[in-house]
Design a protein around this motif. Structure first.
Motif, PDB file in Angstrom:
ATOM      1  N   UNK A 119      15.755 -35.856  43.264  1.00  0.00           N
ATOM      2  CA  UNK A 119      15.657 -37.534  43.329  1.00  0.00           C
ATOM      3  C   UNK A 119      15.951 -37.506  41.224  1.00  0.00           C
ATOM      4  N   UNK A 120      15.424 -39.272  41.680  1.00  0.00           N
ATOM      5  CA  UNK A 120      15.361 -39.517  40.174  1.00  0.00           C
ATOM      6  C   UNK A 120      14.508 -39.505  39.947  1.00  0.00           C
ATOM      7  N   UNK A 121      13.385 -39.221  39.915  1.00  0.00           N
ATOM      8  CA  UNK A 121      12.220 -38.458  38.864  1.00  0.00           C
ATOM      9  C   UNK A 121      12.403 -37.332  38.028  1.00  0.00           C
ATOM     10  N   UNK A 122      13.304 -36.002  39.019  1.00  0.00           N
ATOM     11  CA  UNK A 122      13.877 -34.921  39.065  1.00  0.00           C
ATOM     12  C   UNK A 122      14.646 -35.170  37.604  1.00  0.00           C
ATOM     13  N   UNK A 123      15.070 -36.729  37.938  1.00  0.00           N
ATOM     14  CA  UNK A 123      16.695 -36.925  36.780  1.00  0.00           C
ATOM     15  C   UNK A 123      16.028 -36.926  35.609  1.00  0.00           C
ATOM     16  N   UNK A 124      15.106 -37.940  35.647  1.00  0.00           N
ATOM     17  CA  UNK A 124      14.069 -38.161  34.838  1.00  0.00           C
ATOM     18  C   UNK A 124      13.088 -37.968  33.603  1.00  0.00           C
ATOM     19  N   UNK A 125      12.824 -36.146  34.251  1.00  0.00           N
ATOM     20  CA  UNK A 125      12.163 -35.749  33.417  1.00  0.00           C
ATOM     21  C   UNK A 125      12.725 -34.866  32.486  1.00  0.00           C
ATOM     22  N   UNK A 126      14.361 -34.126  33.186  1.00  0.00           N
ATOM     23  CA  UNK A 126      15.374 -33.956  32.000  1.00  0.00           C
ATOM     24  C   UNK A 126      15.955 -35.094  30.517  1.00  0.00           C
ATOM     25  N   UNK A 127      15.860 -36.537  31.261  1.00  0.00           N
ATOM     26  CA  UNK A 127      16.410 -36.994  29.974  1.00  0.00           C
ATOM     27  C   UNK A 127      14.460 -37.277  29.145  1.00  0.00           C
ATOM     28  N   UNK A 128      13.414 -37.397  29.575  1.00  0.00           N
ATOM     29  CA  UNK A 128      12.158 -37.665  29.186  1.00  0.00           C
ATOM     30  C   UNK A 128      10.972 -36.826  29.520  1.00  0.00           C
ATOM     31  N   UNK A 129       9.929 -37.559  28.493  1.00  0.00           N
ATOM     32  CA  UNK A 129       8.324 -37.729  28.941  1.00  0.00           C
ATOM     33  C   UNK A 129       7.788 -38.277  29.738  1.00  0.00           C
ATOM     34  N   UNK A 130       7.326 -38.405  31.003  1.00  0.00           N
ATOM     35  CA  UNK A 130       6.505 -39.731  31.960  1.00  0.00           C
ATOM     36  C   UNK A 130       5.115 -39.812  31.356  1.00  0.00           C
ATOM     37  N   UNK A 131       4.654 -40.744  32.003  1.00  0.00           N
ATOM     38  CA  UNK A 131       3.584 -40.833  32.460  1.00  0.00           C
ATOM     39  C   UNK A 131       3.081 -40.095  33.136  1.00  0.00           C
ATOM     40  N   UNK A 132       1.712 -39.648  33.440  1.00  0.00           N
ATOM     41  CA  UNK A 132       1.087 -38.801  34.297  1.00  0.00           C
ATOM     42  C   UNK A 132      -0.080 -39.391  35.410  1.00  0.00           C
ATOM     43  N   UNK A 133      -0.058 -40.643  35.221  1.00  0.00           N
ATOM     44  CA  UNK A 133      -1.360 -42.021  35.856  1.00  0.00           C
ATOM     45  C   UNK A 133      -1.168 -41.396  37.222  1.00  0.00           C
ATOM     46  N   UNK A 134       0.075 -41.486  37.807  1.00  0.00           N
ATOM     47  CA  UNK A 134       1.194 -40.541  39.394  1.00  0.00           C
ATOM     48  C   UNK A 134       0.372 -39.693  39.805  1.00  0.00           C
ATOM     49  N   UNK A 135       0.224 -38.831  38.833  1.00  0.00           N
ATOM     50  CA  UNK A 135       0.122 -37.585  39.320  1.00  0.00           C
ATOM     51  C   UNK A 135       1.675 -37.023  39.489  1.00  0.00           C
ATOM     52  N   UNK A 136       1.403 -35.795  39.754  1.00  0.00           N
ATOM     53  CA  UNK A 136       2.540 -34.564  39.190  1.00  0.00           C
ATOM     54  C   UNK A 136       4.147 -35.052  40.488  1.00  0.00           C
ATOM     55  N   UNK A 137       4.170 -35.581  41.746  1.00  0.00           N
ATOM     56  CA  UNK A 137       4.555 -36.287  42.016  1.00  0.00           C
ATOM     57  C   UNK A 137       5.266 -36.867  41.572  1.00  0.00           C
ATOM     58  N   UNK A 138       4.779 -37.942  41.266  1.00  0.00           N
ATOM     59  CA  UNK A 138       5.155 -39.542  40.861  1.00  0.00           C
ATOM     60  C   UNK A 138       5.350 -39.570  39.540  1.00  0.00           C
ATOM     61  N   UNK A 139       5.565 -39.015  38.508  1.00  0.00           N
ATOM     62  CA  UNK A 139       5.207 -39.245  37.180  1.00  0.00           C
ATOM     63  C   UNK A 139       6.139 -40.268  36.590  1.00  0.00           C
TER      64      UNK A 139
END
Length: 307
Positions: free
Chosen positions: A107-127
């Motif tokens: 998914x896009x989230x999987x790709x984003x996690x490889x690229x950069x740290x992300x906010x955690x407000x939406x929890x672990x499934x939708x960072x």
């Protein structure tokens, strides 16, 4: 093990009764669960097509779902903008935004996690995910890299101060130059996979304007005042101009192409730290542009001008 019990109030197939009563279970999932003996009627196993009597007790006992994989994946991203707080990406058609049952990875989230740290407000499934666009909708999406940015971008969405403009090819010839659709949206009482116009739904407002007319199709721009699930798709179908290629809300006879012809073209917001107004534009994907060129040719319009 997750267990749910409810009583039958209407005569329907068992798989449909379960899908209607349990929000997390689709009809196909219910069928498999019934065949696996995980769903019973008055303590007895039955078939998916059986119609329990009114008053019977249905017991749904499902195993706990397997944890979703949030492993960073080296998937190419089209990054339109990036700073210390936010990312703006141009999501391709066909890519799911975040992991969910049926789409656990890639998914896009999987790709984003490889690229950069992300906010955690939406929890672990939708960072990092502040807003979403459908799998088969292409275009611009803003992503929060930290919690401060997420809070700021979410507040802008709530205050309706950000800019989100889509382009779409819709069925039919829209006679008005522009218009506003105000109709509340909620889950369809007839099909849990769909949204619908419902009296007690959440307020939803879509502004549209005509860009070009092709006789049997119209090219439009839509600006969202609210951002409900499937909002443009449901609103355009509601006024009898469904999005071309829409598998849920449109006719089967439609334009050739993969998925609906809906693209998030323009996105604007205030930079969370500096307050600077940022606006970004992404051209429509090639399959969309090809369809427009074909329609223009049929309608005798200039083929190669910008969309």
């Amino acid at each position: 093990m997750e267990t749910t019990e409810f009583q039958v109030t209407t005569t329907e197939r068992l798989d449909k009764l379960v899908a209607d009563a349990v929000a997390t279970v689709s009809r196909s999932q219910a069928k498999l669960a019934i065949e696996a003996g995980q769903i019973t009627v008055d303590g007895a196993t039955v078939k998916p097509k059986d119609k329990p009597k009114v008053g019977a007790t249905i017991r749904v006992s499902l195993p706990d779902p397997e944890p979703l994989d949030l492993t960073p994946e080296d998937i190419p991203l089209e990054i339109v903008y990036e700073d210390a707080d936010v990312l703006v990406v141009n999501k391709p058609q066909g890519m799911v935004v975040h992991p969910a049952p049926g789409h656990p990875n890639h998914t896009l989230v999987n790709a984003l996690l490889y690229h950069s740290p992300l906010s955690q407000i939406n929890g672990t499934l939708r960072p990092g995910i502040v807003h979403r666009i459908d799998k088969d909708t292409s275009g611009l999406l803003m992503v929060a890299k930290n919690d401060h940015a997420h809070q700021s971008l979410s507040a802008q969405l709530q205050a309706k101060t950000n800019l989100r403009e889509y382009v779409a090819i819709v069925h039919g010839n829209i006679k008005e130059e522009d218009g506003v659709i105000r109709a509340p949206l909620g889950r369809s009482p007839k099909d849990r996979k769909k949204q619908a116009i419902v009296a007690d739904g959440r307020p939803a407002v879509t502004h549209f304007r005509v860009l070009e007319r092709y006789g049997t199709y119209t090219l439009i721009a839509c600006r969202l005042e609210t951002g409900r699930t499937h909002q443009i798709r449901v609103h355009m179908a509601y006024i009898n101009h469904p999005v071309a290629g829409d598998p849920l809300y449109g006719p089967k006879k439609t334009l050739k192409g993969a998925g609906q012809f809906l693209h998030a073209r323009e996105l604007g917001f205030k930079q969370p730290t500096t307050g600077e107004e940022l606006v970004f534009t992404a051209p429509v994907p090639e399959n969309f542009a090809k369809a427009v060129r074909h329609l223009r040719q049929q309608a005798g319009l200039p083929v190669d001008k910008a969309i």
